[in-house]
Design an enzyme around this catalytic site. Structure first.
Site, PDB file in Angstrom:
ATOM      1  N   ASN A 247      12.988  -3.756  11.005  1.00 55.74           N
ATOM      2  CA  ASN A 247      14.071  -2.612  11.049  1.00 55.74           C
ATOM      3  C   ASN A 247      15.128  -2.947  10.346  1.00 55.74           C
ATOM      4  OD1 ASN A 247      15.871  -0.775  13.087  1.00 55.74           O
ATOM      5  ND2 ASN A 247      16.966  -2.635  13.253  1.00 55.74           N
ATOM      6  N   GLU A 248      15.552  -2.186   9.313  1.00 54.48           N
ATOM      7  CA  GLU A 248      16.537  -2.152   8.426  1.00 54.48           C
ATOM      8  C   GLU A 248      16.912  -3.817   8.092  1.00 54.48           C
ATOM      9  OE1 GLU A 248      20.538  -1.651  11.333  1.00 54.48           O
ATOM     10  OE2 GLU A 248      19.596  -0.090  10.318  1.00 54.48           O
TER      11      GLU A 248
END
Length: 818
Positions: free
Chosen positions: A586-587
């Site tokens: 995630n990012e």
């Protein structure tokens, strides 16, 4: 979702000082047949990152602005750069190293080919804390010798030529102080320490042109929506639809992203009306919280114990003496409109094999509006349920009222109570979700739902990484956790509930799991190490990967042959959930530590489940961020190697309305043979909600146009409980009384409920000045199954638009069925 600034603010920092410097020409020298210039690389202050200055014709140094900033640790407290040292390698590439603080056992390293685009940073871990004053020199064999200072003395680290592998020597370094000597330059009247280099004039021109382009980019992103000062009379135009030019686009373009942020789960989508019913709140969840939070005891002292608990994963419970009363205030109160409630509790009699609990709902006037008794027999923990009705059948309350839940022990001896719950008898599909919130999400008709996060899934440190196995099974055996957004996760909504909710609303499930590293903004652990904290130790990665493989088996397996599928079946869902895709990461900061684990996990999934689509990640920002570039490099490399490891990669960006308006062509030049794009988190973050929605609508018209490369998109965040927000703006706001949708919600709903799988080419002609044409967009799509053809027209102008026979009011989105 992440605590971060937008790329726009990053660009403003990047370009600070650059515009002024552009006005002074560099001083040139002739070396052979080349023209060269002098640059000085330095940091003006720990929180200002690495800057470049050049020497001008006036013999002064001129700052060009920031070229890289430290990405280590938490926002606010960390992200500092101390004593940076820069060197040019033998092959013409660049290395930078710096200290991150005086208490962490690591330092920072970075690599660049051009001083503008820097690879995501790595943070080599040392045996001691407080690594300062790093310097580096390249050896004849291409490796680098790094020397650092600690409170205990000087240390030596050997780095590989690619600056990805670092090995600390076991003995103190013998290094002369001359190694730490750097150049000095006076810039804007202040003397700085740094590194001076002679570079080709064409390279300096490239840097100056880049900074100029970024300044222009920032200026465009700051543009406001037009007003009647820009145009005051209604306009007309024509739309030509070319039915001969059609292409297939994604049939799952618009979805939802659910992150447990701003009380989206507990106190939100969960229909649970009691707060801290498990008595597991701690100060780690939120400053000042403890096991008694949301509870009180007007009669007797509230005692919390953990001896012989109901479950080792939920060890704390309350103990009641005879006639003692405990009261739960709920989530900002318990709002009653008159109805039926399901109450449950786990209880045990202590010291007496019989006891009795009186359960009451009490209004603000201290009047009991509903009550019932629980009779306890035996000494062990037992589960009890009862129903409470606050009005008689056929009656209605004139207006909603606030209640509290009260429990009183009635007999001699003590009673332990745990897992206290109060829920409306009617919930969404009977699955424990608050009806109005769940229905509002369902009305979006999302084609998929990503869950459970966001930053909360990879957590605040290694010990806070989301573990799906701790969220399934009987509620009492689920393991609560601290939420990175500074509150508590009861796990009442766990992976079983997430999958069930996806099924209820007709959305494909997209579970996302950490890529073996926590959030790069994590706070320091007990060793003083923040950020990704070195990732999950390699010796533990096999078990972590197996947990992810077990998730796929739990979701899709046969209960007759799989213990994980049997757990799903025993929970009430014998049929598989038909999981088709899974997100990894995630990012994240696309560091070396991340990449190693990310690929290990993804390759293991593909090896065992080749039909599962893997959605990768490319960091928290769009181009030109380093994580974006490195993440795409990995994804494309795996595609070129013939492995087709990633079906799509997850892009995130939160920007100004001006950015979205000026980047409607963002995906036009994406390679159609590369992995697809999942735009997993995006939103316009202007001050005006309608401006934001219009900017998003303009952008979505062009997302549809590029639906052959953009596979999925989901606005973020989805939910926010008013007075408990961690982020702004959000798509849906709610309190205990109502749900409030936003203009952005309406845009998402229109695009989702009028979607198609075929894009039909069209051309707009408008009789407005060229600078205003970007504020009108149109998209035509066809749904192959129904045959419906939908025309969407966005008019962000402050005046009405007549387009052929279609009237589009000022500042609106209109849908037409063709």
């Amino acid at each position: 979702m992440k605590p971060k600034s937008s790329m726009l603010s990053f660009l403003f920092v990047l370009c600070a000082g650059a515009t002024q410097a552009q006005n002074v020409e560099p001083a040139y020298s002739i070396v052979g047949r080349d023209s060269t210039c002098d640059i000085f690389v330095y940091s003006p202050a720990p929180d200002q990152g690495l800057h470049i200055a050049y020497q001008g014709e006036d013999e002064l140094w001129h700052d060009l602005g920031q070229v890289v900033s430290s990405d280590y640790g938490q926002w606010g407290r960390e992200k500092k750069m101390y004593d940076p040292f820069v060197l040019k390698a033998n092959d013409g590439t660049w290395r930078a190293i710096w200290g991150v603080n005086d208490y962490s056992p690591c330092f920072a390293v970075a690599y660049s080919e051009d001083l503008i685009n820097w690879r995501p940073q790595d943070y080599p871990i040392m045996r001691e804390k407080g690594i300062m004053d790093p310097v580096a020199y390249q050896m004849d064999n291409g490796t680098f010798d790094i020397y650092v200072k600690t409170k205990q003395g000087k240390r030596y680290v050997q780095a590989s030529e690619d600056f990805r592998t670092f090995k600390e020597d076991t003995i103190p370094a013998e290094a002369d102080d001359i190694l730490w000597q750097q150049d000095k330059a006076e810039i804007n009247g202040k003397l700085y320490q740094g590194n001076e280099f002679e570079i080709p004039a064409i390279h300096l021109k490239y840097i100056r042109d880049w900074q100029k382009a970024m300044a222009e980019e920032a200026e465009k992103a700051s543009e406001k929506m037009p007003t009647t000062k820009d145009i005051s009379k209604s306009v007309s135009g024509s739309l030509v639809i070319d039915y001969n030019k059609q292409k297939r686009i994604s049939n799952r373009l618009i979805g939802a992203f659910f992150e447990d942020i701003s009380y989206a789960a507990d106190g939100g989508l969960s229909a649970e009306l009691l707060q801290n019913g498990d008595f597991e709140y701690t100060s780690a969840d939120h400053k000042g919280w403890n096991a008694q939070t949301a509870w009180s005891s007007p009669v007797g002292k509230l005692v919390i114990d953990d001896v012989n608990p109901n479950s080792v994963n939920n060890p704390h419970y309350a103990i009641l003496d005879k006639e003692q009363l405990i009261v739960n205030e709920g989530w900002d109160g318990i709002l009653d409109r008159g109805g039926v409630y399901d109450f449950s509790v786990d209880a045990k009699s202590i010291g007496n094999d019989k006891n009795e609990l009186l359960v009451m709902l009490v209004d603000k006037q201290n009047q009991v509006v509903a009550k019932d008794k629980i009779k306890i027999k035996g000494l062990g923990w037992q589960h009890f349920q009862l129903t409470l009705e606050t009005v008689k059948k056929g009656e209605k309350l004139p207006e909603p009222r606030q209640l509290t839940l009260q429990i009183q022990a009635k007999k001699e001896g003590k009673v332990g109570v745990d897992m206290v719950s109060l829920m409306p008898a009617e919930t969404f599909y009977g699955h424990g979700f608050r009806q109005d919130i769940a229905q509002t999400i369902a009305d979006l008709q999302p084609k998929f739902m990503r869950f459970p996060g966001g930053c909360m899934l990879h957590g605040d440190g290694l010990d806070n990484i989301y573990n799906w196995k701790e969220t399934v099974g009987p509620l009492k055996d689920r393991k609560p956790a601290r939420n990175i957004w500074n509150y508590h996760q009861s796990r009442r909504i766990g992976f079983y509930e997430y999958f069930q909710f996806c099924e209820d609303i007709g959305a494909q499930p997209l579970p996302v799991l950490a890529a073996g590293v926590p959030c790069q903004n994590s706070s320091n652990n007990q060793d003083g190490l923040g950020g990704q904290q070195g990732g999950i130790p390699m010796g533990e990665m096999k078990a972590y990967i197996q947990d992810i493989l077990d998730l796929i088996e739990w979701a899709n397996g046969d209960p007759a042959t799989s213990k994980w599928a049997r757990m799903r079946s025993e929970a009430g869902h014998p049929a598989p959930f038909n999981l088709k895709m899974i997100g990894i990461g995630n990012e994240d900061l696309i560091s070396t530590v991340f990449e190693e684990r990310y690929l290990m996990i993804s390759k293991a999934i593909k090896a065992k489940y080749p039909n599962i689509e893997i959605i990768g990640t490319v960091g928290p920002f769009h181009f030109p961020s380093s994580d974006y570039q490195e993440g795409w490099k990995i994804a494309k490399r795996e595609k070129m190697n013939g492995k087709n490891l990633f079906t799509a990669v997850d892009e995130h960006y939160y920007e100004s309305p001006g950015w979205f308006v000026n980047h409607q062509d963002y995906y036009d030049d994406y390679n159609r043979n590369s992995p697809k794009v999942y735009l997993g988190e995006y939103a316009s973050r202007g001050e005006n909600a309608v401006d934001n929605a219009l900017a998003e609508a303009l952008y979505l018209c062009n997302i549809e146009r590029n639906g052959d490369v953009v596979e999925m998109a989901s606005y973020a965040p989805l939910l926010c409980k008013e007075s408990h927000g961690n982020w702004s703006p959000d798509m849906i706001y709610f309190d205990d009384k109502q749900v409030k949708t936003t203009p952005s919600y309406k845009v998402q709903k229109e695009f989702s409920t009028h979607s198609g799988d075929v894009y039909i080419d069209s051309h707009l002609s408008l009789n407005v000045p060229d600078k205003l044409k970007k504020y009108v967009a149109a998209s035509v799509v066809k749904d192959s199954k129904s045959g419906n053809v939908w025309l969407k027209v966005v008019n962000a102008l402050p005046v009405d638009l007549q387009l052929n026979d279609y009237s589009i009011p000022a500042r609106s989105l209109k849908i037409f069925k063709l």
